[in-house]
Scaffold this motif. Structure first.
Motif, PDB file in Angstrom:
ATOM      1  N   PRO A 112       0.807  -1.233   0.000  1.00 51.48           N
ATOM      2  CA  PRO A 112       0.000   0.000   0.000  1.00 51.48           C
ATOM      3  C   PRO A 112       0.837   1.279   0.000  1.00 51.48           C
ATOM      4  O   PRO A 112       0.724   2.114   0.895  1.00 51.48           O
ATOM      5  CB  PRO A 112      -0.821  -0.149   1.288  1.00 51.48           C
ATOM      6  CG  PRO A 112       0.073  -0.938   2.197  1.00 51.48           C
ATOM      7  CD  PRO A 112       0.824  -1.895   1.316  1.00 51.48           C
ATOM      8  N   SER A 113       1.665   1.426  -0.994  1.00 51.53           N
ATOM      9  CA  SER A 113       2.581   2.569  -1.034  1.00 51.53           C
ATOM     10  C   SER A 113       1.897   3.934  -1.120  1.00 51.53           C
ATOM     11  O   SER A 113       2.497   4.931  -0.710  1.00 51.53           O
ATOM     12  CB  SER A 113       3.567   2.422  -2.199  1.00 51.53           C
ATOM     13  OG  SER A 113       2.883   2.190  -3.403  1.00 51.53           O
TER      14      SER A 113
ATOM     15  N   ALA B 255      -4.138  -6.372   6.370  1.00 49.67           N
ATOM     16  CA  ALA B 255      -5.539  -6.533   5.978  1.00 49.67           C
ATOM     17  C   ALA B 255      -6.263  -5.189   5.984  1.00 49.67           C
ATOM     18  O   ALA B 255      -7.129  -4.932   5.151  1.00 49.67           O
ATOM     19  CB  ALA B 255      -6.237  -7.516   6.906  1.00 49.67           C
ATOM     20  N   LEU B 256      -5.875  -4.327   6.925  1.00 52.27           N
ATOM     21  CA  LEU B 256      -6.474  -2.993   6.986  1.00 52.27           C
ATOM     22  C   LEU B 256      -6.089  -2.151   5.770  1.00 52.27           C
ATOM     23  O   LEU B 256      -6.861  -1.320   5.299  1.00 52.27           O
ATOM     24  CB  LEU B 256      -6.010  -2.262   8.249  1.00 52.27           C
ATOM     25  CG  LEU B 256      -6.547  -2.763   9.582  1.00 52.27           C
ATOM     26  CD1 LEU B 256      -5.828  -2.057  10.713  1.00 52.27           C
ATOM     27  CD2 LEU B 256      -8.044  -2.535   9.675  1.00 52.27           C
ATOM     28  N   CYS B 257      -4.873  -2.373   5.265  1.00 51.63           N
ATOM     29  CA  CYS B 257      -4.323  -1.507   4.228  1.00 51.63           C
ATOM     30  C   CYS B 257      -4.497  -2.055   2.819  1.00 51.63           C
ATOM     31  O   CYS B 257      -4.592  -1.283   1.867  1.00 51.63           O
ATOM     32  CB  CYS B 257      -2.827  -1.284   4.464  1.00 51.63           C
ATOM     33  SG  CYS B 257      -2.394  -0.744   6.114  1.00 51.63           S
TER      34      CYS B 257
ATOM     35  N   THR C 149      -7.305   7.453   1.390  1.00 54.54           N
ATOM     36  CA  THR C 149      -7.635   7.727   2.783  1.00 54.54           C
ATOM     37  C   THR C 149      -7.026   6.668   3.687  1.00 54.54           C
ATOM     38  O   THR C 149      -7.205   5.479   3.445  1.00 54.54           O
ATOM     39  CB  THR C 149      -9.157   7.737   2.971  1.00 54.54           C
ATOM     40  OG1 THR C 149      -9.735   8.683   2.071  1.00 54.54           O
ATOM     41  CG2 THR C 149      -9.515   8.105   4.398  1.00 54.54           C
ATOM     42  N   PRO C 150      -6.297   7.067   4.707  1.00 49.52           N
ATOM     43  CA  PRO C 150      -5.670   6.077   5.588  1.00 49.52           C
ATOM     44  C   PRO C 150      -6.714   5.306   6.381  1.00 49.52           C
ATOM     45  O   PRO C 150      -7.794   5.831   6.691  1.00 49.52           O
ATOM     46  CB  PRO C 150      -4.790   6.934   6.509  1.00 49.52           C
ATOM     47  CG  PRO C 150      -5.403   8.283   6.481  1.00 49.52           C
ATOM     48  CD  PRO C 150      -5.981   8.449   5.112  1.00 49.52           C
ATOM     49  N   PRO C 151      -6.439   4.051   6.714  1.00 53.08           N
ATOM     50  CA  PRO C 151      -7.391   3.260   7.505  1.00 53.08           C
ATOM     51  C   PRO C 151      -7.410   3.724   8.956  1.00 53.08           C
ATOM     52  O   PRO C 151      -6.572   4.537   9.371  1.00 53.08           O
ATOM     53  CB  PRO C 151      -6.832   1.842   7.386  1.00 53.08           C
ATOM     54  CG  PRO C 151      -5.372   2.027   7.177  1.00 53.08           C
ATOM     55  CD  PRO C 151      -5.232   3.289   6.359  1.00 53.08           C
ATOM     56  N   VAL C 152      -8.347   3.182   9.723  1.00 52.76           N
ATOM     57  CA  VAL C 152      -8.462   3.545  11.130  1.00 52.76           C
ATOM     58  C   VAL C 152      -8.118   2.345  11.986  1.00 52.76           C
ATOM     59  O   VAL C 152      -8.223   1.196  11.556  1.00 52.76           O
ATOM     60  CB  VAL C 152      -9.882   4.051  11.471  1.00 52.76           C
ATOM     61  CG1 VAL C 152     -10.185   5.331  10.717  1.00 52.76           C
ATOM     62  CG2 VAL C 152     -10.920   2.979  11.158  1.00 52.76           C
ATOM     63  N   CYS C 153      -7.722   2.625  13.216  1.00 52.09           N
ATOM     64  CA  CYS C 153      -7.413   1.567  14.166  1.00 52.09           C
ATOM     65  C   CYS C 153      -8.693   0.784  14.472  1.00 52.09           C
ATOM     66  O   CYS C 153      -9.723   1.397  14.787  1.00 52.09           O
ATOM     67  CB  CYS C 153      -6.837   2.168  15.448  1.00 52.09           C
ATOM     68  SG  CYS C 153      -6.602   0.963  16.786  1.00 52.09           S
ATOM     69  N   PRO C 154      -8.683  -0.533  14.372  1.00 50.38           N
ATOM     70  CA  PRO C 154      -9.911  -1.297  14.612  1.00 50.38           C
ATOM     71  C   PRO C 154     -10.343  -1.324  16.067  1.00 50.38           C
ATOM     72  O   PRO C 154     -11.459  -1.740  16.370  1.00 50.38           O
ATOM     73  CB  PRO C 154      -9.533  -2.711  14.139  1.00 50.38           C
ATOM     74  CG  PRO C 154      -8.053  -2.776  14.293  1.00 50.38           C
ATOM     75  CD  PRO C 154      -7.546  -1.389  13.999  1.00 50.38           C
ATOM     76  N   PHE C 155      -9.483  -0.857  16.983  1.00 50.03           N
ATOM     77  CA  PHE C 155      -9.818  -0.889  18.404  1.00 50.03           C
ATOM     78  C   PHE C 155     -10.473   0.408  18.871  1.00 50.03           C
ATOM     79  O   PHE C 155     -11.421   0.389  19.631  1.00 50.03           O
ATOM     80  CB  PHE C 155      -8.563  -1.153  19.233  1.00 50.03           C
ATOM     81  CG  PHE C 155      -7.912  -2.469  18.937  1.00 50.03           C
ATOM     82  CD1 PHE C 155      -8.450  -3.657  19.414  1.00 50.03           C
ATOM     83  CD2 PHE C 155      -6.773  -2.527  18.160  1.00 50.03           C
ATOM     84  CE1 PHE C 155      -7.857  -4.877  19.130  1.00 50.03           C
ATOM     85  CE2 PHE C 155      -6.169  -3.734  17.866  1.00 50.03           C
ATOM     86  CZ  PHE C 155      -6.707  -4.920  18.348  1.00 50.03           C
ATOM     87  N   CYS C 156      -9.931   1.548  18.417  1.00 51.19           N
ATOM     88  CA  CYS C 156     -10.448   2.829  18.918  1.00 51.19           C
ATOM     89  C   CYS C 156     -10.963   3.741  17.812  1.00 51.19           C
ATOM     90  O   CYS C 156     -11.412   4.857  18.097  1.00 51.19           O
ATOM     91  CB  CYS C 156      -9.365   3.554  19.715  1.00 51.19           C
ATOM     92  SG  CYS C 156      -7.901   3.975  18.727  1.00 51.19           S
ATOM     93  N   ARG C 157     -10.872   3.291  16.542  1.00 55.06           N
ATOM     94  CA  ARG C 157     -11.382   4.041  15.391  1.00 55.06           C
ATOM     95  C   ARG C 157     -10.633   5.333  15.114  1.00 55.06           C
ATOM     96  O   ARG C 157     -11.110   6.185  14.365  1.00 55.06           O
ATOM     97  CB  ARG C 157     -12.885   4.353  15.552  1.00 55.06           C
ATOM     98  CG  ARG C 157     -13.762   3.178  15.901  1.00 55.06           C
ATOM     99  CD  ARG C 157     -13.707   2.094  14.845  1.00 55.06           C
ATOM    100  NE  ARG C 157     -14.236   2.540  13.559  1.00 55.06           N
ATOM    101  CZ  ARG C 157     -14.161   1.829  12.431  1.00 55.06           C
ATOM    102  NH1 ARG C 157     -13.540   0.661  12.435  1.00 55.06           N
ATOM    103  NH2 ARG C 157     -14.670   2.286  11.316  1.00 55.06           N
ATOM    104  N   SER C 158      -9.458   5.513  15.690  1.00 56.77           N
ATOM    105  CA  SER C 158      -8.662   6.699  15.374  1.00 56.77           C
ATOM    106  C   SER C 158      -7.882   6.450  14.086  1.00 56.77           C
ATOM    107  O   SER C 158      -7.526   5.316  13.763  1.00 56.77           O
ATOM    108  CB  SER C 158      -7.698   7.013  16.517  1.00 56.77           C
ATOM    109  OG  SER C 158      -6.782   5.943  16.713  1.00 56.77           O
ATOM    110  N   THR C 159      -7.623   7.513  13.352  1.00 60.25           N
ATOM    111  CA  THR C 159      -6.898   7.382  12.082  1.00 60.25           C
ATOM    112  C   THR C 159      -5.461   6.939  12.333  1.00 60.25           C
ATOM    113  O   THR C 159      -4.783   7.452  13.223  1.00 60.25           O
ATOM    114  CB  THR C 159      -6.884   8.730  11.329  1.00 60.25           C
ATOM    115  OG1 THR C 159      -8.231   9.116  11.056  1.00 60.25           O
ATOM    116  CG2 THR C 159      -6.120   8.612  10.018  1.00 60.25           C
TER     117      THR C 159
END
Length: 451
Positions: free
Chosen positions: A259-260, A349-351, A364-374
């Motif tokens: 995901p460069s 998997a997120l990226c 658009t960058p993915p978000v943390c699956p635990f806290c939904r922060s970017t």
């Protein structure tokens, strides 16, 4: 009389070149002190100077002595090759570094194929030399006038970039380094190979599975056609490389792509980047298993063999270190701002599940699956204390009951995001997880035409 003097001079020149080739420093010093004009003599046919011979043969002490005597580091032979090119050709890394420190120009072109030292290093597979040249280019004023990206994708006289040459010559390490430094994965050649060939076409022609894997993992297009209208799959079939053809078949499973375009990926430190890159390649190897299944012609590098090793350490690791998404892999990657940790496979998997194209603009960058922060930055995860000793020192923190509650807490934090991520993880599957000293003759530089 004049003829006799000429023969004596010619004999003395030959002795000098032989002494340089075999590293006889004292003899070279004595000869040059007695006749300083020998410093500027060259061989009769190839016009090789003592500096060329020293660089090609890795004679670092003689090279240093010649440079101290103000020999031009960019002196050229009959084919306009510099000592720097010959050092890159033969993989003489110490000589290459010394020539660069002495001011050798990395943008010189030869007259054989219009190639630079970067082409030479890529063609002959000397990844250490390639890395030094690229590092020099980032700070070199000559390369700065061109632009670094332009230098990485510099073309020879037949329209081939260093990436084309590395792919054709089956140099996967060089392919990886060049892609990591901005080489264009889908660039087309001019007259090299078949006109309009991409690095993927040339890797298919050479039959290198490892190069094909690297190129596909960086977004190479399996459907791009050369000037003859052939896709890489057709090239692999024509040259009888069935395993390569299996990977290049447009109907085969799509590989995951690095995901460069994501900014935080380009800013990864080397350790974290290495973890994710290895996870990406292993994930693609897992996908390859279904492609190669039942094939009786798999090479020694086929995924069945390469993926045979299994990480048995996972069962020995405390639950507190396991990824709370897949519960299979150890946490190795940490989201820097929030501190949540995942394994490299789940991070990818997120990226990667949307297969971003490296040639497109940033996504658009993915978000943390635990806290939904970017996710803005990833680092290598810190190792957690998880041995029996931790039970005593932390008052039973490592007990199974508390480990279970730790899992539940983390799961509940990001429950809304796990459903989507679990679907994406299905595509990953269950991962197991862990020159000679001579100077080249002219005919060695003639690449065979397309067939």
């Amino acid at each position: 009389m004049g003829q006799q003097l000429s023969c004596v001079a010619s004999q003395e020149h030959g002795e000098l070149f032989t002494a340089v080739q075999f590293g006889e420093l004292e003899i070279v010093k004595i000869m040059l002190d007695r006749d300083p004009s020998l410093l500027h003599q060259t061989t009769v046919y190839d016009r090789q100077s003592p500096l060329h011979i020293a660089a090609a043969n890795g004679q670092i002490e003689i090279l240093s002595m010649l440079l101290e005597r103000s020999v031009d580091p960019d002196i050229v032979n009959r084919h306009k090759q510099t000592p720097l090119m010959l050092a890159a050709m033969h993989g003489k890394i110490s000589c290459l570094k010394m020539l660069i420190e002495a001011g050798a120009n990395i943008l010189k072109f030869d007259s054989l194929n219009g190639r630079t030292c970067l082409h030479y290093a890529a063609y002959y597979g000397h990844s250490d030399c390639l890395q030094v040249i690229l590092s020099t280019a980032q700070s070199s004023p000559v390369a700065a006038s061109w632009g670094y990206a332009r230098f990485v994708n510099i073309r020879d006289g037949r329209g081939a970039t260093p990436l084309h040459l590395a792919a054709r010559q089956k140099r996967p390490e060089c392919v990886h380094i060049l892609l990591d430094n901005g080489a264009l994965v889908c660039a087309s050649t001019g007259g090299y190979g078949c006109p309009g060939s991409t690095p993927l076409h040339l890797a298919a022609r050479g039959g290198s599975l490892d190069c094909i894997r690297e190129l596909l993992a960086w977004g190479a297009d399996r459907l791009q056609r050369d000037a003859s209208g052939r896709i890489p799959y057709g090239v692999a079939l024509r040259h009888k490389h069935p395993n390569c053809a299996a990977l290049l078949n447009p109907s085969s499973a799509e590989p995951l792509v690095w995901p460069s375009p994501l900014k935080f990926i380009s800013e990864l430190n080397q350790e974290a980047k290495g973890l994710l890159e290895r996870a990406l390649m292993k994930a693609n190897r897992e996908r390859e298993k279904s492609i190669f299944k039942g094939s009786s012609t798999c090479s020694d590098h086929s995924p069945q063999i390469a993926d045979a090793e299994v990480d048995d350490n996972a069962s020995e690791v405390s639950d507190t270190e396991l990824c709370c998404i897949c519960f299979e892999q150890v946490c190795t990657i940490e989201v820097q701002d929030c501190g949540h940790q995942m394994c490299a496979h789940c991070t990818l998997a997120l990226c990667c599940h949307n297969k971003p194209n490296p040639t497109t603009a940033s996504v658009t960058p993915p978000v943390c699956p635990f806290c939904r922060s970017t996710i803005a930055r990833l680092v290598v995860a810190r190792v957690k204390i998880s041995e029996d000793a931790a039970d005593e020192s932390l008052g039973g923190f490592g007990s199974p009951k508390l480990r279970k509650s730790w899992k539940s807490r983390n799961l509940s934090e990001g429950s809304s995001s796990f459903k989507g991520l679990s679907a994406n993880l299905g595509s990953f599957g269950k991962m197991g997880g862990r020159g000679s000293g001579r100077i080249a003759a002219e005919n060695e530089w003639m690449d065979k035409p397309c067939q």
